[in-house]
Design a protein around this motif. Sequence first.
Motif, short mmCIF file in Angstrom:
data_model
loop_
_atom_site.label_atom_id
_atom_site.label_comp_id
_atom_site.label_asym_id
_atom_site.label_seq_id
_atom_site.Cartn_x
_atom_site.Cartn_y
_atom_site.Cartn_z
N ASP A 1 0.84 -1.21 0.00
CA ASP A 1 0.00 0.00 0.00
C ASP A 1 0.87 1.25 0.00
N ILE A 2 0.49 2.21 -0.83
CA ILE A 2 1.12 3.53 -0.81
C ILE A 2 0.37 4.33 0.24
N VAL A 3 1.04 4.62 1.32
CA VAL A 3 0.38 5.28 2.45
C VAL A 3 0.60 6.79 2.41
N LYS A 4 1.77 7.19 1.99
CA LYS A 4 2.11 8.61 1.98
C LYS A 4 3.01 8.86 0.79
N TYR A 5 2.78 9.99 0.13
CA TYR A 5 3.61 10.40 -1.00
C TYR A 5 3.94 11.87 -0.78
N GLY A 6 5.03 12.12 -0.04
CA GLY A 6 5.34 13.49 0.35
C GLY A 6 4.14 14.10 1.04
N ASP A 7 3.77 15.30 0.63
CA ASP A 7 2.58 15.95 1.18
C ASP A 7 1.41 15.92 0.19
N VAL A 8 1.53 15.10 -0.85
CA VAL A 8 0.51 15.02 -1.89
C VAL A 8 -0.73 14.31 -1.35
N LYS A 9 -1.89 14.83 -1.72
CA LYS A 9 -3.15 14.18 -1.38
C LYS A 9 -3.86 13.83 -2.69
N ILE A 10 -4.31 12.59 -2.79
CA ILE A 10 -5.02 12.11 -3.97
C ILE A 10 -6.23 11.32 -3.49
N SER A 11 -7.38 11.57 -4.08
CA SER A 11 -8.57 10.82 -3.72
C SER A 11 -9.38 10.52 -4.97
#
Length: 134
Positions: free
Chosen positions: A95-105
């Motif tokens: 699972d990709i839990v965090k990608y820097g401060d990027v938010k994707i939904s």
Amino acid sequence: MRVVLILGTNLGNRLDNLKRAEELIRKFVGRILRRSPVFETPPFGVEKQPPFLNYGLLVETHHPPFELLRLVKWIEKRVGRYRTFRWGPRVIDVDIVKYGDVKISVEELQIPHPGLKDREFFRKICSYLDISVK
């Protein structure tokens, strides 16, 4: 970009599954900066299945989010994952839990990962990786 990946497995040789996935992550995703210990956790959602082994990696990657998603799905297949059912048993899950401060939904990708932040093992992993996920 620094990303947090959570790996989990509850079928087959669980430690070998994690090791194989990590080798592919190192080779194709990026440099592993930190790793948490491995935690044995009870299954979530569907309780009548073997316990999971889970751990986290902090990885430096140059891949954008959707390319990273494509890579982790490919890694899952290479390690032996096949589709079962939601919250079902699996050879490997990345699972990709965090990608820097990027938010994707969007349907295929949600960052930060919505389902892990309330789970005890995830809080421990975040502590070891020295990160916070809100």
